[in-house]
Design a protein around this motif. Structure first.
Motif, short mmCIF file in Angstrom:
data_model
loop_
_atom_site.label_atom_id
_atom_site.label_comp_id
_atom_site.label_asym_id
_atom_site.label_seq_id
_atom_site.Cartn_x
_atom_site.Cartn_y
_atom_site.Cartn_z
N PHE A 53 -28.97 18.99 -15.09
CA PHE A 53 -27.94 19.08 -14.40
C PHE A 53 -27.71 20.28 -14.75
N ARG A 54 -27.74 22.16 -13.59
CA ARG A 54 -27.09 23.09 -13.50
C ARG A 54 -25.84 23.39 -12.35
N PRO A 55 -25.40 24.12 -13.77
CA PRO A 55 -23.95 24.11 -13.06
C PRO A 55 -23.83 25.27 -11.69
N VAL A 56 -24.34 26.08 -11.97
CA VAL A 56 -24.82 27.17 -11.06
C VAL A 56 -26.40 27.25 -10.50
N GLN A 57 -26.04 26.64 -8.82
CA GLN A 57 -27.59 26.38 -8.11
C GLN A 57 -28.88 28.00 -8.24
N LEU A 58 -30.10 27.57 -8.82
CA LEU A 58 -30.61 29.07 -9.05
C LEU A 58 -31.92 28.81 -7.61
N LYS A 59 -31.59 29.81 -7.04
CA LYS A 59 -32.84 29.85 -6.06
C LYS A 59 -33.85 30.98 -6.27
N GLU A 60 -34.76 30.26 -6.11
CA GLU A 60 -36.01 31.59 -6.11
C GLU A 60 -36.80 32.19 -5.40
N TYR A 61 -37.46 33.47 -5.46
CA TYR A 61 -37.82 34.07 -4.21
C TYR A 61 -38.89 34.97 -4.86
N VAL A 62 -39.97 35.22 -4.27
CA VAL A 62 -40.96 36.20 -4.48
C VAL A 62 -41.20 37.58 -3.68
N LYS A 63 -41.60 38.60 -4.12
CA LYS A 63 -41.42 39.73 -3.29
C LYS A 63 -42.71 40.20 -2.92
N ILE A 64 -43.70 40.50 -1.78
CA ILE A 64 -45.13 40.77 -1.46
C ILE A 64 -44.60 41.92 -0.21
N ARG A 65 -44.43 42.83 -0.44
CA ARG A 65 -44.50 43.91 -0.15
C ARG A 65 -42.92 44.17 0.31
N ASP A 66 -42.04 43.82 1.84
CA ASP A 66 -41.43 44.01 2.49
C ASP A 66 -40.61 42.64 2.38
N SER A 67 -41.48 41.96 2.53
CA SER A 67 -41.75 40.21 2.86
C SER A 67 -40.87 39.50 1.64
N ILE A 68 -40.22 38.58 1.75
CA ILE A 68 -39.42 37.36 0.69
C ILE A 68 -39.86 36.07 0.97
N TYR A 69 -40.16 35.43 0.28
CA TYR A 69 -40.65 34.03 0.03
C TYR A 69 -39.65 33.42 -0.86
N GLU A 70 -39.31 32.04 -0.27
CA GLU A 70 -38.82 31.83 -0.82
C GLU A 70 -39.13 30.62 -2.03
N VAL A 71 -39.42 30.25 -3.63
CA VAL A 71 -40.57 29.49 -4.00
C VAL A 71 -39.76 27.50 -3.66
N ASP A 72 -40.73 26.75 -2.64
CA ASP A 72 -41.10 25.89 -2.73
C ASP A 72 -41.89 24.95 -2.80
N SER A 73 -41.64 23.63 -3.51
CA SER A 73 -42.85 23.34 -4.78
C SER A 73 -43.71 21.72 -3.41
N LYS A 74 -42.75 21.89 -2.62
CA LYS A 74 -43.23 21.28 -1.00
C LYS A 74 -43.86 22.03 -0.24
N SER A 75 -43.87 22.68 -0.14
CA SER A 75 -44.58 23.72 0.35
C SER A 75 -46.44 23.32 0.51
N GLU A 76 -46.88 24.10 1.26
CA GLU A 76 -48.71 23.76 0.77
C GLU A 76 -48.99 24.87 0.05
N ASN A 77 -48.49 26.04 0.06
CA ASN A 77 -49.20 27.35 -0.91
C ASN A 77 -48.08 27.55 -1.90
N GLY A 78 -46.83 26.96 -1.84
CA GLY A 78 -45.24 27.33 -3.03
C GLY A 78 -44.81 28.08 -2.98
N PHE A 79 -45.04 28.53 -0.71
CA PHE A 79 -43.66 29.41 -0.77
C PHE A 79 -43.02 29.06 0.48
N VAL A 80 -42.07 29.38 0.92
CA VAL A 80 -42.27 29.94 2.44
C VAL A 80 -40.99 30.87 2.56
#
Length: 629
Positions: A53-80
């Motif tokens: 349980f986490r009272p506030v949802q956490l969204k994790e992102y990774v930034k490479i150059r100008d692009s921001i990717y969301e961390v997604d364990s279900k995707s092939e390389n871990g980011f979308v």
């Protein structure tokens, strides 16, 4: 923390003794980043409760150059892919801010709070200055009055001086936070951030584990801490700051990285957190040797079989199959006992019969061993301390405190500070002739400093640990005489936070050396000298402020405020009302006033009771003498 170096080892030793000696103590362990829970369960004989349980949802992102990717364990390389960063940068701004920090922070501040983790302390300061350079001037009008009060508080802490970086960033609602600040400065900045006066802190990774300062957005400027790549649990601690329960509906983290580190980042955000391992055998088996010495000294275990019985319940004992492949646990314990025998810290026999059976030979602590464990002296420095004290007895310089301060300068802090040779040379020549005698007494001649300051090579063999330690002694001596952290920091070009840490470490080590000397008759002469010095170092303020510094929660800046407002003793403070204190002392809250008054009353009562007991003893004395005759 159990898995973190020397303090983890100390925790393990303490918990093991508690578990071995008592059944009544309740121990509660908590962690947000732990994988090998079963080991801890077995060690602590504990039940286990876990929740996602986490009272506030956490969204994790990774930034490479100008692009921001969301961390997604279900995707092939871990980011979308999530979005492109939309912010107009001039060519000048692009050079100064290639990571686009201005764009990332202005999406949330000043309306929401933000933590920006930087790889180094210097980077924290530089980033905060850079951000203010390009922030809109409208930031200056947000909570302007509260920021002015904060600047006054920081000036008061620094005896009228404020860090030039903070002077420039606080009006914009920004500040840096790292170990280079004093404890008082950090506390004031943390309170201002929690109250919303500051909307952004640029900080180092230590803030993540030690202070509860949540934020709407957490930005990690780099996947490195200094030169080391982030560990999984460090990353979880940092991003875990995002999302404030009861304030924000969500939290988000953004990790800035380069294209070449993409695979490492994918592994970082997806792999399990690191395991917690015993640290008793790290640093040359330092922890296990300290533990064995105290077990024998405290008479918890004095035979080999009892020692093995105790060691089996430690975390090291639980994990022995992981740590020792080629040796038995008994062999490890015997190996750790051997140096204690060789150094004369314990006496007895550690061996087995020809049939391999354990002998139950009684092991006893020696006077030197008792002095070491009662003084909590690091066994790596025990011999050196003993020799230094013996050598100094032959020619102790007592016309001033310099020689005594050298003897209680912590051995382990020399590696944390490299001498500035020009400052070293200059400080030597500002000492009087008697003070300079200390340099000759410890083995640092003037000719050596002259050569180092002029850049010449030194061919003669020199004890470098003594050289570095004596440099720190000069820092402590200046603090001892001037009692002004800021002035001394400027003189030696050192961070004030480091100097405060040095001062508190020296006060603690002085107390340890005092206990060490109390156990050894040959050092009787040091006892009165170190008793006085320990008290002075514990506060390192003008004598009139010491009674006020004894009050819980009162540091130097607050003691000075109280003294200047007319509250010059415990009795004054114990008899004043909290309302009057709030009115007469600037920037004091009602809560702080209540705490100070109640603490002063308690302390005054304790002193009064101690005096009454002393009087009663004196009154009984003639009767006892009469009965004896």
């Amino acid at each position: 923390m159990l898995g973190e170096g020397s303090r983890g080892a100390v925790l393990e030793m303490t918990l093991s003794k508690v578990l071995y000696m008592t059944k009544a103590t309740q121990i509660i362990g908590m962690s947000a980043t732990l994988s090998n829970v079963s080991d801890l369960q077995q060690f602590l004989k504990a039940e286990h409760y876990t929740s996602n349980f986490r009272p506030v949802q956490l969204k994790e992102y990774v930034k490479i150059r100008d692009s921001i990717y969301e961390v997604d364990s279900k995707s092939e390389n871990g980011f979308v892919f999530a979005r492109l960063l939309n912010y107009k940068y001039s060519s000048a701004m692009e050079k100064i801010d290639p990571d686009h920090l201005i764009a990332l922070v202005t999406e949330v501040i000043p309306k929401y709070s933000c933590l920006l983790f930087c790889p180094t302390k210097k980077n924290c300061e530089n980033v905060s200055k850079m951000l203010c350079k390009y922030l809109n001037k409208s930031f200056l009008s947000v909570k302007k009055e509260e920021k002015c009060v904060l600047i006054k508080e920081l000036k008061n802490i620094g005896n009228g001086v404020i860090c030039p970086v903070l002077r420039g960033t606080v009006p914009y609602g920004l500040a840096y936070h790292h170990s280079g600040l004093t404890n008082d400065e950090r506390k004031v900045l943390e309170q201002a951030y929690s109250a919303g006066v500051l909307c952004l802190l640029t900080c180092t990774s230590t803030l993540a584990a030690g202070v509860n300062l949540p934020a709407r957005r957490v930005i990690l400027r780099s996947p490195y801490v200094a030169r080391d790549f982030l560990k999984r649990n460090q990353y979880r601690q940092m991003v875990g700051r995002a999302g404030r329960a009861g304030i924000d509906t969500e939290g988000e983290s953004i990790l800035i990285t380069q294209e070449q580190d993409k695979k490492l980042i994918a592994d970082l955000v997806s792999r399990p957190v690191e395991c917690c391992y015993s640290n008793l055998i790290q640093d040359g088996e330092k922890g296990i040797k300290d533990l064995l010495l105290s077990l024998i000294g405290l008479k918890i275990a004095q035979t080999l079989d009892k020692i093995v019985e105790f060691m089996e319940i430690t975390l090291l004992g639980v994990q022995k199959q992981l740590h020792f492949k080629e040796k038995t646990f008994l062999e490890v314990i015997e190996q750790a006992l051997q140096p204690l025998l060789e150094k004369g810290l314990i006496k007895g026999q550690v061996s087995r019969s020809s049939e391999g059976e354990q002998r139950s030979c009684q092991l006893e602590i020696t006077n030197l061993g008792r002095a070491a464990y009662k003084g909590s002296i690091d066994l790596a420095y025990c011999d050196t301390l003993n020799m230094d004290l013996k050598k100094s007895l032959e020619g102790l310089v007592l016309d001033n405190y310099l020689h005594l301060i050298y003897l209680i300068t912590p051995y382990d802090m020399g590696s944390q500070c490299s001498p500035d040779w020009m400052i070293y040379f200059r400080q030597y020549h500002q000492l009087d002739v008697i003070e300079q005698k200390v340099f000759a007494a410890v083995g640092v001649p003037e000719s050596f400093l002259t050569k180092k300051a002029s850049g010449q090579a030194v061919k003669k063999a020199i004890n470098w640990s003594v050289v570095r330690r004596l440099y720190l002694t000069l820092v402590l001596y200046s603090l001892f005489k001037e009692m002004n952290m800021w002035a001394v920091a400027q003189k030696f070009n050192l961070p004030r936070g480091f100097m405060q840490n040095l001062l508190s470490s020296a006060a603690a080590f002085s107390s340890s050396v005092l206990r060490f000397c109390e156990e050894l008759e040959e050092f009787w002469a040091y006892r009165a000298l170190f008793t006085n010095l320990t008290q002075k170092l514990s506060y390192c303020v003008k004598p009139e402020l010491i009674p006020l510094m004894e009050i819980s929660g009162v540091q130097e800046a607050r003691a000075r405020q109280l003294y200047n407002a007319g509250y010059k003793s415990l009795s004054y403070l114990a008899n004043v009302s909290p309302e009057t204190l709030v009115k007469s002392v600037e920037h004091m809250s009602r809560r702080q006033a209540n705490q100070i008054v109640s603490s002063a009353k308690m302390l005054l009562n304790e002193k009064a009771e101690a005096l009454l007991e002393e009087v009663e003893e004196l009154m009984r004395l003639p009767i006892d003498l009469h009965e004896c005759t």
